[in-house]
Design an enzyme around this catalytic site. Structure first.
Site, PDB file in Angstrom:
ATOM      1  N   LYS A 281       0.848  -1.196   0.000  1.00 11.61           N
ATOM      2  CA  LYS A 281       0.000   0.000   0.000  1.00 11.61           C
ATOM      3  C   LYS A 281       0.883   1.246   0.000  1.00 11.61           C
ATOM      4  O   LYS A 281       1.952   1.254   0.618  1.00 11.61           O
ATOM      5  CB  LYS A 281      -0.906  -0.041   1.236  1.00 11.61           C
ATOM      6  CG  LYS A 281      -2.006   1.009   1.269  1.00 11.61           C
ATOM      7  CD  LYS A 281      -2.916   0.793   2.482  1.00 11.61           C
ATOM      8  CE  LYS A 281      -4.024   1.816   2.583  1.00 11.61           C
ATOM      9  NZ  LYS A 281      -4.923   1.568   3.733  1.00 11.61           N
TER      10      LYS A 281
ATOM     11  N   SER B 284      -9.795  -0.943   7.012  1.00  7.88           N
ATOM     12  CA  SER B 284      -9.318  -0.766   5.638  1.00  7.88           C
ATOM     13  C   SER B 284      -8.604  -1.955   5.013  1.00  7.88           C
ATOM     14  O   SER B 284      -8.302  -1.932   3.824  1.00  7.88           O
ATOM     15  CB  SER B 284      -8.399   0.440   5.559  1.00  7.88           C
ATOM     16  OG  SER B 284      -9.179   1.589   5.527  1.00  7.88           O
TER      17      SER B 284
ATOM     18  N   SER C 214      -9.809   1.540   2.857  1.00  6.07           N
ATOM     19  CA  SER C 214      -8.960   2.349   2.008  1.00  6.07           C
ATOM     20  C   SER C 214      -7.885   1.550   1.258  1.00  6.07           C
ATOM     21  O   SER C 214      -7.266   2.096   0.345  1.00  6.07           O
ATOM     22  CB  SER C 214      -8.277   3.422   2.857  1.00  6.07           C
ATOM     23  OG  SER C 214      -7.403   2.827   3.800  1.00  6.07           O
TER      24      SER C 214
HETATM   25  N1  GLN Z   1     -13.272   3.584   6.544  1.00  5.25           N
HETATM   26  C1  GLN Z   1     -12.539   3.993   7.699  1.00  5.25           C
HETATM   27  C2  GLN Z   1     -12.185   5.457   7.588  1.00  5.25           C
HETATM   28  O1  GLN Z   1     -12.490   6.020   6.591  1.00  5.25           O
HETATM   29  C3  GLN Z   1     -11.331   3.139   7.882  1.00  5.25           C
HETATM   30  C4  GLN Z   1     -10.102   3.643   7.282  1.00  5.25           C
HETATM   31  C5  GLN Z   1      -8.890   2.781   7.532  1.00  5.25           C
HETATM   32  O2  GLN Z   1      -8.996   1.707   8.148  1.00  5.25           O
HETATM   33  N2  GLN Z   1      -7.754   3.272   7.130  1.00  5.25           N
HETATM   34  O3  GLN Z   1     -11.617   6.019   8.447  1.00  5.25           O
END
Ligand code: GLN
Length: 472
Positions: free
Chosen positions: A73, A172, A148
């Site tokens: 990532k 994410s 994400s």
């Molecule tokens: N969807 C969550 C957010 O937008 C999780 C994001 C993540 O785990 N990086 O914060």
């Protein structure tokens, strides 16, 4: 789309050891796949084939991940490669060091290959908040892959890389894995060093793995775990042999199904997947018990206050002077440089969260929001402690209330998008390990989640493998 068959790390390793192909050939093969499908899929935002080939030619195949390419990532630093967090703010940033997770991958013989697309600074649940444009879901290109870690999940699902690293602050890794039909694992907070992971919300962030099967998750996790003096929250807990624990089954295990997770707000196919998973575990000798996690409903509010508060502090460093994108015209004063650089460098969602985070931390509001959110966080963690201390060994739940939404679902407000994180954020608030396992079905992929007590990843993997085998 699904252009290529998925291959497991375990199978590839055997092929390398049997000299069916060389590591360099493997890298070439994946590079070709990237070239073919990435322009449409946008799972990768950069890759350096020459660098990967160089490592492949020197690969020590006797190591546990010897010669195997793993995608990373874009918020995890790999020496000499861009780490842009899919943000304009970091468009020129090249990592001057390896994250500990990457150093450990290299020690295990793996080849970090390709930077995967993501929601900017890991803020989002669809992959659409990337400054490089959205990743498509390879199972249905009209849908998002989740986020994400959108690119990591899409790349593994499309067979253009055998495994990838993601980061999980509120789901994410698990949620995109669920939407793409692959396995996503977030370990206990502190298991994998965060050194070299660009901080979003430091008390919640963990690096996790995205793989095609549970066995590969165990293999990759093994390479990544362990104490790191460079991360003050890194754990000294001994790391068991995860792969050796697999195949021990779930006979006699008590698995909790929280009544708050079996909700009328779930899409019917999510409920069906959850019940099939419960039945599968039961058929292998587990005892499924109804439990209650009464503070579930407050978890999303607590998460977004804490995550935004920490983000506003962590992202303050990107001011165009010390770090990050800087406006070209010479502005009138320093404040102007900060303001204009941040205005142009950050996307809308990041700005929304910085504003929210600054607000909840400001004098007069701190008690009402931030301090209260921390108290709710403690209650969420207590719910889990109580469940696990009443002889519950694992918890089963959905990953997301719906399958992957359509791209540009404009009828969704940011709040509705946040609420869909209800089943993933509790594990981060409590620091617990959790894994998302696909439940095969005819339509869009759906995953279910297993959560375990702190440092019980081995037990969680056992349950996950039973699900994988029984549901197949
Ligand atoms: N969807 C969550 C957010 O937008 C999780 C994001 C993540 O785990 N990086 O914060």
């Amino acid at each position: 789309m699904l252009p290529f068959p998925r291959t497991t790390l375990t199978d590839l390793r055997r092929k390398l050891l049997d000299h069916e192909l060389s590591s360099a050939e493997l890298v070439q093969q994946y590079a070709q796949r990237m070239q073919q499908v990435n322009p449409a899929l946008k799972a990768f935002i950069s890759w350096d084939t020459e660098r990967a080939l160089l490592s492949a030619r020197q690969a020590d195949l006797s190591l546990p991940l010897g010669g195997l390419p793993i995608a990373v990532k874009d918020n995890i630093c790999c020496l000499g490669e861009p780490a842009r967090c899919a943000s304009r703010m970091l468009e020129n940033f090249v990592a001057p060091y390896d994250a500990t997770a990457i150093a450990k991958l290299r020690i295990a013989g793996a080849i970090p290959f390709g930077r995967t697309n993501m929601d900017e600074f890991a803020m989002g649940s669809t992959g659409e908040n990337s400054a490089f444009g959205p990743t498509l879901n390879p199972i249905d290109e009209n849908c998002v892959p989740g986020g994400s870690s959108s690119g990591s999940a899409a790349a593994v699902a499309a067979g253009i890389i055998p495994a990838a690293l993601g980061s999980d602050t509120g789901g994410s890794v698990r949620q995109p894995a669920s939407h793409c039909g692959v396995v996503g694992l977030k370990p206990t907070y502190g298991r994998i060093s965060r050194y070299g992971l660009v901080a979003f919300a430091s008390s919640l962030d963990q690096i996790g793995t995205i793989t095609t099967c549970v066995q590969d998750a165990a293999l990759l996790l093994q390479a990544l775990c362990g104490y790191d003096p460079l991360d003050s929250t890194s754990s000294k807990q001994p790391v068991p042999d995860f792969s050796a624990e697999l195949s021990r089954g779930v006979q006699g295990m008590r698995i909790g199904l929280p009544k708050e997770y079996v909700s009328s707000g779930n899409a019917p196919e999510v409920q069906t997947a959850l019940y099939s998973a419960a039945k599968a575990l039961e058929s292998q000798g587990a005892d499924i018990c109804e439990i209650s996690l009464p503070h579930t409903e407050a978890a999303v509010a607590s998460y977004y206050i804490i995550a935004c508060a920490e983000a506003s502090s962590n992202l303050a460093r990107y001011d165009g002077v010390r770090y990050g994108y800087r406006v070209e015209h010479s502005p009138d004063n320093t404040g102007d440089i900060y303001a204009r650089s941040r205005t142009l460098g950050f996307g809308d969602e990041v700005k929304r969260r910085i504003i929210l985070g600054t607000y909840v931390l400001s004098g007069g509001y701190y008690e009402a929001y931030y301090a209260r959110a921390q108290r709710v966080r403690a209650l969420v963690a207590r719910d889990f402690n109580q469940a696990f201390s009443s002889r519950i060994q694992l918890i089963l739940g959905p990953v997301a209330p719906t399958p992957a939404p359509k791209l540009q679902a404009q009828d969704m407000t940011p709040l509705q998008v946040y609420l869909a994180d209800i089943y993933t954020v509790p594990a981060n608030l409590a620091g617990l390990p959790a894994i998302s396992v696909p439940v095969p079905q005819a339509s869009l992929p759906i995953g279910v989640q297993l959560l375990a007590p702190h440092y019980e990843e081995a037990r969680m993997l056992r349950g996950a493998e039973v699900l994988e085998k029984t549901l197949a």
